[in-house]
Design a protein around this motif. Structure first.
Motif, PDB file in Angstrom:
ATOM      1  N   ALA A  13       0.600  -1.062   0.173  1.00  0.00           N
ATOM      2  CA  ALA A  13      -0.062   0.368   0.384  1.00  0.00           C
ATOM      3  C   ALA A  13       0.537   1.261  -0.309  1.00  0.00           C
ATOM      4  O   ALA A  13       0.293   1.694  -0.719  1.00  0.00           O
ATOM      5  CB  ALA A  13      -0.500   0.199   1.176  1.00  0.00           C
ATOM      6  N   GLY A  14       2.313   0.983   1.196  1.00  0.00           N
ATOM      7  CA  GLY A  14       1.901   2.219   0.832  1.00  0.00           C
ATOM      8  C   GLY A  14       3.654   2.707  -0.205  1.00  0.00           C
ATOM      9  O   GLY A  14       3.868   3.829  -0.563  1.00  0.00           O
ATOM     10  N   LEU A  15       4.170   1.599  -1.801  1.00  0.00           N
ATOM     11  CA  LEU A  15       4.292   1.997  -2.725  1.00  0.00           C
ATOM     12  C   LEU A  15       3.702   2.369  -3.601  1.00  0.00           C
ATOM     13  O   LEU A  15       3.643   2.633  -4.114  1.00  0.00           O
ATOM     14  CB  LEU A  15       5.300   0.253  -3.384  1.00  0.00           C
ATOM     15  CG  LEU A  15       6.270   0.257  -2.507  1.00  0.00           C
ATOM     16  CD1 LEU A  15       6.785  -1.143  -2.274  1.00  0.00           C
ATOM     17  CD2 LEU A  15       6.956   1.105  -2.316  1.00  0.00           C
ATOM     18  N   GLY A  16       2.491   1.517  -3.444  1.00  0.00           N
ATOM     19  CA  GLY A  16       0.940   2.363  -4.172  1.00  0.00           C
ATOM     20  C   GLY A  16       1.315   3.897  -4.177  1.00  0.00           C
ATOM     21  O   GLY A  16       0.861   4.770  -4.958  1.00  0.00           O
ATOM     22  N   VAL A  17       1.002   4.186  -2.621  1.00  0.00           N
ATOM     23  CA  VAL A  17       1.066   5.693  -2.379  1.00  0.00           C
ATOM     24  C   VAL A  17       1.990   6.446  -2.846  1.00  0.00           C
ATOM     25  O   VAL A  17       1.955   7.893  -3.712  1.00  0.00           O
ATOM     26  CB  VAL A  17       1.392   6.174  -0.846  1.00  0.00           C
ATOM     27  CG1 VAL A  17       0.607   7.877  -0.453  1.00  0.00           C
ATOM     28  CG2 VAL A  17      -0.977   5.694  -0.433  1.00  0.00           C
ATOM     29  N   ALA A  22       4.493   9.825  -7.131  1.00  0.00           N
ATOM     30  CA  ALA A  22       5.138  10.493  -8.357  1.00  0.00           C
ATOM     31  C   ALA A  22       4.792  10.828  -9.083  1.00  0.00           C
ATOM     32  O   ALA A  22       5.312  11.472 -10.425  1.00  0.00           O
ATOM     33  CB  ALA A  22       5.740   8.657  -8.520  1.00  0.00           C
ATOM     34  N   TYR A  23       3.804  10.166  -9.610  1.00  0.00           N
ATOM     35  CA  TYR A  23       2.345  10.118 -11.176  1.00  0.00           C
ATOM     36  C   TYR A  23       2.536  12.204 -10.333  1.00  0.00           C
ATOM     37  O   TYR A  23       2.233  12.179 -11.433  1.00  0.00           O
ATOM     38  CB  TYR A  23       1.909   9.736 -11.045  1.00  0.00           C
ATOM     39  CG  TYR A  23       0.806  10.334 -12.246  1.00  0.00           C
ATOM     40  CD1 TYR A  23       1.124   9.621 -13.822  1.00  0.00           C
ATOM     41  CD2 TYR A  23      -0.436  10.967 -12.295  1.00  0.00           C
ATOM     42  CE1 TYR A  23       0.330  10.291 -14.452  1.00  0.00           C
ATOM     43  CE2 TYR A  23      -1.472  10.874 -13.482  1.00  0.00           C
ATOM     44  CZ  TYR A  23      -0.893  10.242 -14.059  1.00  0.00           C
ATOM     45  OH  TYR A  23      -1.756  10.850 -14.935  1.00  0.00           O
ATOM     46  N   ARG A  24       1.899  12.687  -9.403  1.00  0.00           N
ATOM     47  CA  ARG A  24       1.939  14.261  -9.484  1.00  0.00           C
ATOM     48  C   ARG A  24       3.290  14.942  -9.745  1.00  0.00           C
ATOM     49  O   ARG A  24       3.363  15.861  -9.075  1.00  0.00           O
ATOM     50  CB  ARG A  24       0.955  14.300  -7.984  1.00  0.00           C
ATOM     51  CG  ARG A  24      -0.381  13.141  -7.727  1.00  0.00           C
ATOM     52  CD  ARG A  24      -0.968  13.374  -6.746  1.00  0.00           C
ATOM     53  NE  ARG A  24      -2.547  13.046  -6.496  1.00  0.00           N
ATOM     54  CZ  ARG A  24      -3.101  12.644  -5.600  1.00  0.00           C
ATOM     55  NH1 ARG A  24      -2.547  13.552  -4.488  1.00  0.00           N
ATOM     56  NH2 ARG A  24      -3.389  12.269  -5.630  1.00  0.00           N
ATOM     57  N   LYS A  25       4.206  13.926  -9.001  1.00  0.00           N
ATOM     58  CA  LYS A  25       5.601  15.041 -10.063  1.00  0.00           C
ATOM     59  C   LYS A  25       6.414  15.679  -9.032  1.00  0.00           C
ATOM     60  O   LYS A  25       6.575  16.953  -8.224  1.00  0.00           O
ATOM     61  CB  LYS A  25       5.232  16.157 -11.183  1.00  0.00           C
ATOM     62  CG  LYS A  25       4.545  16.243 -12.202  1.00  0.00           C
ATOM     63  CD  LYS A  25       5.959  14.983 -13.273  1.00  0.00           C
ATOM     64  CE  LYS A  25       5.447  15.741 -14.471  1.00  0.00           C
ATOM     65  NZ  LYS A  25       5.635  14.392 -15.205  1.00  0.00           N
ATOM     66  N   ALA A  29       9.185  14.137  -2.941  1.00  0.00           N
ATOM     67  CA  ALA A  29       7.920  12.806  -1.340  1.00  0.00           C
ATOM     68  C   ALA A  29       7.713  11.565  -1.254  1.00  0.00           C
ATOM     69  O   ALA A  29       7.345  10.968  -0.575  1.00  0.00           O
ATOM     70  CB  ALA A  29       6.510  14.018  -1.018  1.00  0.00           C
ATOM     71  N   ALA A  30       8.134  11.431  -3.640  1.00  0.00           N
ATOM     72  CA  ALA A  30       7.480   9.724  -2.750  1.00  0.00           C
ATOM     73  C   ALA A  30       8.332   9.194  -2.997  1.00  0.00           C
ATOM     74  O   ALA A  30       8.287   7.837  -2.425  1.00  0.00           O
ATOM     75  CB  ALA A  30       7.129   9.580  -4.750  1.00  0.00           C
ATOM     76  N   ALA A  31       9.942   9.446  -2.605  1.00  0.00           N
ATOM     77  CA  ALA A  31      11.110   8.801  -2.542  1.00  0.00           C
ATOM     78  C   ALA A  31      10.643   8.095  -1.099  1.00  0.00           C
ATOM     79  O   ALA A  31      11.506   7.455  -0.425  1.00  0.00           O
ATOM     80  CB  ALA A  31      12.559   9.653  -2.767  1.00  0.00           C
ATOM     81  N   ARG A  32      10.576   9.418  -0.351  1.00  0.00           N
ATOM     82  CA  ARG A  32      10.661   9.439   1.267  1.00  0.00           C
ATOM     83  C   ARG A  32       9.579   8.353   2.079  1.00  0.00           C
ATOM     84  O   ARG A  32       9.491   7.505   2.672  1.00  0.00           O
ATOM     85  CB  ARG A  32       9.745  11.025   1.508  1.00  0.00           C
ATOM     86  CG  ARG A  32      10.715  10.241   3.895  1.00  0.00           C
ATOM     87  CD  ARG A  32      10.037  11.960   3.725  1.00  0.00           C
ATOM     88  NE  ARG A  32      11.305  13.097   3.287  1.00  0.00           N
ATOM     89  CZ  ARG A  32      10.484  14.642   2.913  1.00  0.00           C
ATOM     90  NH1 ARG A  32       9.597  14.683   2.601  1.00  0.00           N
ATOM     91  NH2 ARG A  32      11.685  14.697   2.414  1.00  0.00           N
ATOM     92  N   ILE A  33       7.955   8.412   0.425  1.00  0.00           N
ATOM     93  CA  ILE A  33       7.005   7.497   1.341  1.00  0.00           C
ATOM     94  C   ILE A  33       7.864   6.361   0.963  1.00  0.00           C
ATOM     95  O   ILE A  33       7.439   5.384   1.721  1.00  0.00           O
ATOM     96  CB  ILE A  33       5.353   7.820   0.147  1.00  0.00           C
ATOM     97  CG1 ILE A  33       5.229   9.154   0.833  1.00  0.00           C
ATOM     98  CG2 ILE A  33       4.777   6.416   0.418  1.00  0.00           C
ATOM     99  CD1 ILE A  33       4.370   9.633   0.341  1.00  0.00           C
TER     100      ILE A  33
END
Length: 148
Positions: A13-17, A22-25, A29-33
């Motif tokens: 689930a976390g990788l999905g978020v 990341a899709y929202r550029k 934050a995506a790397a941290r999540i």
């Protein structure tokens, strides 16, 4: 087995978020999540989750944690009593209980004055040079503003 499944599902689930972020550029934050979401999966693969589950349901482990907590409580209680009584330290200057000298004896002189009156003028601690007075003038202004 259930703990490992829950950790794996949480990681997925976390990788999905992270992918949506990341899709929202928002790559930082995506790397941290993604980093946070990989932690439970890493703990499962190292066996730490299985060990934690075995420890959580072990009465022997709980007795051990209770003993550690009791030891910590005794230690902190004795330290608090030692600080409150002021004794027990072997590294004092005089073993006869000599009083400590104040670091800045004139620093609290205004608070020792008359009841609730405010001190007028400059404080009792005079600066040693003109430059030192300028350095603390803004601090004195803040203290006077609050009535200290």
């Amino acid at each position: 087995m259930i703990a490992e499944t829950i950790c794996a599902a949480g990681s997925a689930a976390g990788l999905g978020v992270a992918a949506i972020t990341a899709y929202r550029k928002r790559f930082l934050a995506a790397a941290r999540i993604a980093a946070y979401s990989l932690i439970p999966l890493g703990l499962v693969l190292t066996g730490a989750v299985g060990w934690a589950v075995d420890t959580a349901f072990s009465p022997t482990a709980w007795v051990g944690f209770g003993l550690l907590g009791g030891a910590w409580a005794l230690f902190s209680t004795t330290r608090a009593v030692e600080r409150r009584s002021g004794g027990g330290r072997k590294d004092r200057k005089a073993a006869g209980g000599a009083q400590r000298e104040a670091v800045a004896p004139a620093a609290s002189a205004p608070s020792l004055g008359r009841g609730g009156s405010r001190p007028s003028g400059r404080s009792a601690a005079k600066p040693t040079s003109a430059g030192a007075g300028d350095d603390f003038s803004d601090i004195e202004a803040i203290l006077k503003k609050h009535g200290i």
